[in-house]
Design a protein around this motif. Structure first.
Motif, PDB file in Angstrom:
ATOM      1  N   SER A  71     -51.389  30.856   1.946  1.00  0.00           N
ATOM      2  CA  SER A  71     -49.959  30.569   2.090  1.00  0.00           C
ATOM      3  C   SER A  71     -49.661  29.856   3.396  1.00  0.00           C
ATOM      4  N   LEU A  72     -48.528  29.157   3.437  1.00  0.00           N
ATOM      5  CA  LEU A  72     -48.118  28.347   4.577  1.00  0.00           C
ATOM      6  C   LEU A  72     -46.752  28.815   5.071  1.00  0.00           C
ATOM      7  N   PHE A  73     -46.646  29.020   6.390  1.00  0.00           N
ATOM      8  CA  PHE A  73     -45.375  29.406   7.011  1.00  0.00           C
ATOM      9  C   PHE A  73     -45.121  28.467   8.174  1.00  0.00           C
ATOM     10  N   TYR A  74     -44.024  27.719   8.091  1.00  0.00           N
ATOM     11  CA  TYR A  74     -43.761  26.615   9.006  1.00  0.00           C
ATOM     12  C   TYR A  74     -42.385  26.784   9.646  1.00  0.00           C
ATOM     13  N   GLY A  75     -42.360  26.809  10.987  1.00  0.00           N
ATOM     14  CA  GLY A  75     -41.083  26.733  11.697  1.00  0.00           C
ATOM     15  C   GLY A  75     -40.390  28.047  11.946  1.00  0.00           C
ATOM     16  N   TYR A  76     -41.131  29.093  12.354  1.00  0.00           N
ATOM     17  CA  TYR A  76     -40.540  30.395  12.668  1.00  0.00           C
ATOM     18  C   TYR A  76     -40.810  30.769  14.122  1.00  0.00           C
ATOM     19  N   PRO A  77     -39.926  31.545  14.749  1.00  0.00           N
ATOM     20  CA  PRO A  77     -40.215  32.015  16.114  1.00  0.00           C
ATOM     21  C   PRO A  77     -41.542  32.767  16.192  1.00  0.00           C
ATOM     22  N   GLU A  78     -41.820  33.619  15.185  1.00  0.00           N
ATOM     23  CA  GLU A  78     -43.100  34.301  15.084  1.00  0.00           C
ATOM     24  C   GLU A  78     -43.746  33.948  13.749  1.00  0.00           C
ATOM     25  N   GLY A  79     -45.056  33.718  13.776  1.00  0.00           N
ATOM     26  CA  GLY A  79     -45.734  33.456  12.521  1.00  0.00           C
ATOM     27  C   GLY A  79     -45.931  34.732  11.733  1.00  0.00           C
ATOM     28  N   VAL A  80     -46.649  35.693  12.332  1.00  0.00           N
ATOM     29  CA  VAL A  80     -46.907  36.995  11.723  1.00  0.00           C
ATOM     30  C   VAL A  80     -46.471  38.084  12.687  1.00  0.00           C
ATOM     31  N   HIS A  81     -45.724  39.053  12.195  1.00  0.00           N
ATOM     32  CA  HIS A  81     -45.239  40.180  12.999  1.00  0.00           C
ATOM     33  C   HIS A  81     -45.778  41.460  12.373  1.00  0.00           C
ATOM     34  N   LEU A  82     -46.625  42.188  13.119  1.00  0.00           N
ATOM     35  CA  LEU A  82     -47.201  43.447  12.647  1.00  0.00           C
ATOM     36  C   LEU A  82     -46.635  44.582  13.480  1.00  0.00           C
ATOM     37  N   GLU A  83     -45.939  45.503  12.831  1.00  0.00           N
ATOM     38  CA  GLU A  83     -45.225  46.565  13.553  1.00  0.00           C
ATOM     39  C   GLU A  83     -45.472  47.903  12.867  1.00  0.00           C
ATOM     40  N   GLY A  84     -45.731  48.941  13.665  1.00  0.00           N
ATOM     41  CA  GLY A  84     -45.884  50.243  13.045  1.00  0.00           C
ATOM     42  C   GLY A  84     -46.565  51.250  13.932  1.00  0.00           C
ATOM     43  N   THR A  85     -46.973  52.357  13.317  1.00  0.00           N
ATOM     44  CA  THR A  85     -47.599  53.463  14.035  1.00  0.00           C
ATOM     45  C   THR A  85     -49.102  53.466  13.766  1.00  0.00           C
ATOM     46  N   ALA A  86     -49.795  54.377  14.455  1.00  0.00           N
ATOM     47  CA  ALA A  86     -51.249  54.474  14.306  1.00  0.00           C
ATOM     48  C   ALA A  86     -51.637  54.888  12.900  1.00  0.00           C
ATOM     49  N   THR A  87     -50.800  55.693  12.238  1.00  0.00           N
ATOM     50  CA  THR A  87     -51.122  56.163  10.891  1.00  0.00           C
ATOM     51  C   THR A  87     -50.513  55.280   9.808  1.00  0.00           C
ATOM     52  N   GLY A  88     -49.755  54.267  10.209  1.00  0.00           N
ATOM     53  CA  GLY A  88     -49.112  53.394   9.244  1.00  0.00           C
ATOM     54  C   GLY A  88     -49.699  52.000   9.250  1.00  0.00           C
ATOM     55  N   THR A  89     -48.958  51.025   9.758  1.00  0.00           N
ATOM     56  CA  THR A  89     -49.372  49.628   9.712  1.00  0.00           C
ATOM     57  C   THR A  89     -50.700  49.397  10.427  1.00  0.00           C
ATOM     58  N   LEU A  90     -50.899  50.039  11.593  1.00  0.00           N
ATOM     59  CA  LEU A  90     -52.161  49.856  12.318  1.00  0.00           C
ATOM     60  C   LEU A  90     -53.339  50.350  11.488  1.00  0.00           C
ATOM     61  N   ALA A  91     -53.179  51.504  10.875  1.00  0.00           N
ATOM     62  CA  ALA A  91     -54.252  52.022  10.034  1.00  0.00           C
ATOM     63  C   ALA A  91     -54.530  51.097   8.855  1.00  0.00           C
ATOM     64  N   ASN A  92     -53.497  50.443   8.341  1.00  0.00           N
ATOM     65  CA  ASN A  92     -53.665  49.579   7.175  1.00  0.00           C
ATOM     66  C   ASN A  92     -54.373  48.270   7.506  1.00  0.00           C
ATOM     67  N   ILE A  93     -54.138  47.714   8.714  1.00  0.00           N
ATOM     68  CA  ILE A  93     -54.885  46.505   9.062  1.00  0.00           C
ATOM     69  C   ILE A  93     -56.328  46.850   9.426  1.00  0.00           C
ATOM     70  N   LYS A 104     -55.287  36.479   4.422  1.00  0.00           N
ATOM     71  CA  LYS A 104     -56.378  35.502   4.430  1.00  0.00           C
ATOM     72  C   LYS A 104     -55.896  34.153   3.902  1.00  0.00           C
ATOM     73  N   GLY A 105     -56.499  33.105   4.432  1.00  0.00           N
ATOM     74  CA  GLY A 105     -56.169  31.762   3.979  1.00  0.00           C
ATOM     75  C   GLY A 105     -54.763  31.347   4.344  1.00  0.00           C
ATOM     76  N   ILE A 106     -54.245  31.871   5.454  1.00  0.00           N
ATOM     77  CA  ILE A 106     -52.856  31.613   5.860  1.00  0.00           C
ATOM     78  C   ILE A 106     -52.818  30.512   6.921  1.00  0.00           C
ATOM     79  N   VAL A 107     -51.864  29.611   6.780  1.00  0.00           N
ATOM     80  CA  VAL A 107     -51.629  28.543   7.749  1.00  0.00           C
ATOM     81  C   VAL A 107     -50.293  28.799   8.432  1.00  0.00           C
ATOM     82  N   LEU A 108     -50.313  28.878   9.765  1.00  0.00           N
ATOM     83  CA  LEU A 108     -49.093  29.006  10.575  1.00  0.00           C
ATOM     84  C   LEU A 108     -48.893  27.703  11.336  1.00  0.00           C
ATOM     85  N   ALA A 109     -47.711  27.104  11.207  1.00  0.00           N
ATOM     86  CA  ALA A 109     -47.445  25.830  11.862  1.00  0.00           C
ATOM     87  C   ALA A 109     -46.060  25.844  12.498  1.00  0.00           C
TER      88      ALA A 109
END
Length: 560
Positions: A419-441, A449-454
């Protein structure tokens, strides 16, 4: 004789003075108030077709609608609502261009200018309101006007023919008097069969006249199914929709079909509670037997597409000039989405931060309980998105209305590929706790995967317990095939010259664009739902927008 003459003169003088004194005394002592004057100060809009509503502003109107008489071009209009300074009326059949007159309290005021009655619809208009305990078939030779909350209940089906136009009325036409805008809700076990074609798409749009339509004119389309949701059964719906989510687990539930459908100017069903918005297309617990294919949502005052639990899949989606997020998933959504393009107007966005993809699992909190299965036995948000293109700023992005191309928080386990994401202040924003989003990544439950940030100010950002360094390490890891295009290299993407046109976009990359190669394969995208492609973003060489989409809809006349 002279004496008599003088005496008469004196008598007349005395009588004259007495009359003047009495007149002056009467004027000075008169305390009768001058009646308030009925006036017309403005008419909004000043041009509209028969059957539409207009607002007349002025003074000294009656607050009882029946106590006001309004004529437009000499024909009496129906008063929908009344205050002392504002009347909402329906342009009557037979009205012609001419002055507007208001009679209230025994006084009549006439507008200084003429109100213009545009050519009426060449199709009959049928009002739709309430709950329909019957199977319905809407045909293209009639325009259907949704008034208030319209429900298709369990065990009934609404079939809509190709080329049919459905309009959502504003809150002033709510027949229940609750100030709810026109909204179509297909309830559990109800169905909608809306199979348009590329040549004859089915259109849901605003009831306002050409040139006066705006985001949030009506509520939108809501589908409610029996697939699982990870919220308590007593949870109420957004937007004033009746009922609660209850508890079901029918992953293959079927709410019908939406093919070649456009939804325009929706998102606000309950104007009295501005924050309680719907998406243009809201899907709540919708099962995977439902078909969603070739759907465009434009000018929504909320999100474009909103998935709340459920397993429904979708392909070939368009989000155009919407206010908040383009692709929003929550409440345990487990479906799959491929081929979606979003074109933003940089001047339109939510001050809290509009995102391309926004995904969370449970709001408030994370409702942790293990991968894919929650402590209450209901699913964790874990959809799979592939071949998405989001376009926001062409120049340097600014903060204020926009946040991230991909915004993940609250224990989501979403995966996004190619996927392609073009023209945002942040490309990817990962937010969470140790047992939530962090554990999932860490575990791979979240897979990007296969992501283009521009053209992004900050390519990858962390929040909560996730540091930006951790987020960067995850996103740039070898084997993920993610790419960050520097501002100086944006031309290397070889986007179409009309890519960012807000009225006639073309998203097909140039023939030698690097986007046409290096897509990732295997893993979750090996699922049979996904069409195998070699390109990243929503487009290769096939323009699947042709024929059925509209990017100039503010001036489109649907009455003919």
């Amino acid at each position: 004789m002279k004496t008599t003459k003088y005496m008469l003169t004196a008598l007349f003088l005395l009588l004259g003075l007495s009359a003047i004194f009495v007149a002056c005394k009467h004027t000075t002592d008169d305390t009768t108030p001058t009646p308030a004057k009925t006036t017309i100060t403005s008419i909004d809009p000043a041009t509209a077709p028969v059957g539409s509503t207009i607002a007349i502003s002025g003074t000294n109107f009656s607050t009882d609608p029946a106590s006001n008489t309004i004529t437009i071009g000499g024909v009496t209009a129906t008063v929908v609502s009344a205050t002392s300074t504002r009347l909402v009326v329906v342009v009557p059949v037979g009205a012609t261009t001419g002055p507007v007159a208001v009679t209230a309290g025994g006084q009549t005021a006439q507008s200084t200018g003429s109100f213009t009655v545009t050519i009426p619809s060449l199709k009959p208009v049928k009002e739709i309101k309430g709950t329909y305990f019957a199977n319905l078939n809407w045909k293209k030779d009639t325009i259907y006007l949704l008034r208030g909350m319209v429900y298709i209940p369990a065990d009934y089906t609404l079939t809509i023919d190709p080329g049919t136009v459905i309009k959502g009325a504003g809150p002033e036409l709510d027949p229940a008097g609750q100030n709810m805008s026109g909204t179509l809700i297909v309830e559990r076990r109800g169905k909608i069969i809306a199979k348009g074609t590329a040549a004859q798409p089915i259109i849901f749009t605003s009831a306002k006249a050409v040139g006066q339509r705006a985001a949030g004119d009506w509520g939108g389309l809501v589908l409610i199914g029996k697939a699982a949701i990870n919220r308590p059964g007593s949870t109420t719906y957004a937007g004033g929709v009746r009922g609660t989510v209850e508890t079901y687990n029918e992953f293959d539930d079927n709410s019908g079909t939406l093919e070649y459908v456009r939804i325009e100017f929706a998102g606000t069903s309950q104007p009295s509670v501005p924050a309680n918005k719907l998406s243009g297309l809201t899907m709540i617990g919708v099962g995977y037997s439902t078909v969603i294919d070739h759907v465009q949502v434009s000018y929504s005052s909320g999100d474009a597409f909103g998935w709340f639990g459920g397993t429904v899949n979708a392909k070939n989606l368009v989000a155009y000039r919407n206010f908040d997020d383009d692709w929003s998933s929550d409440w345990g959504y487990l479906g799959k989405v491929q081929f979606g393009v979003a074109l933003r107007d940089p001047a339109i966005g939510d001050p809290t931060g509009s995102n391309g993809i926004e995904s969370q699992n449970f709001d408030p909190g994370e409702n942790t309980g293990g991968p894919l299965v929650q402590q209450n036995g209901l699913p964790q948000t874990a959809p799979i998105f592939a071949n998405i293109s989001n376009f926001a700023f062409t120049s340097a992005p600014t903060t204020g209305l926009y946040q991230a191309g991909i915004f993940l928080r609250r224990n989501t386990a979403i995966s996004v590929y190619n996927s392609l994401f073009y023209g945002y202040p942040e490309g990817v924003h990962l937010e969470g706790t140790a047992t939530g989003t962090l554990a999932n990544i860490t575990s791979g439950a979240i897979d990007l995967k296969g992501i283009v940030l521009a053209n992004v100010l900050t390519p990858v950002a962390g929040a909560g317990v996730i540091t930006t360094a951790q987020a960067n390490t995850y996103f740039t890891a070898a084997g993920r095939n993610n790419t960050i295009i520097q501002t100086t290299d944006l031309a290397s993407l070889l986007l179409n010259g009309a890519n960012f046109s807000l009225t006639a976009p073309n998203f097909l990359p140039q023939a030698s664009s690097p986007l046409l190669m290096n897509a990732v394969a295997g893993g979750k995208v090996a699922d049979s739902f996904f069409t195998p492609v070699t390109y990243r973003g929503a487009f290769g060489t096939d323009n699947w927008l042709s024929g059925w989409t509209n990017f100039n809809l503010t001036s489109t006349d649907y009455d003919r």
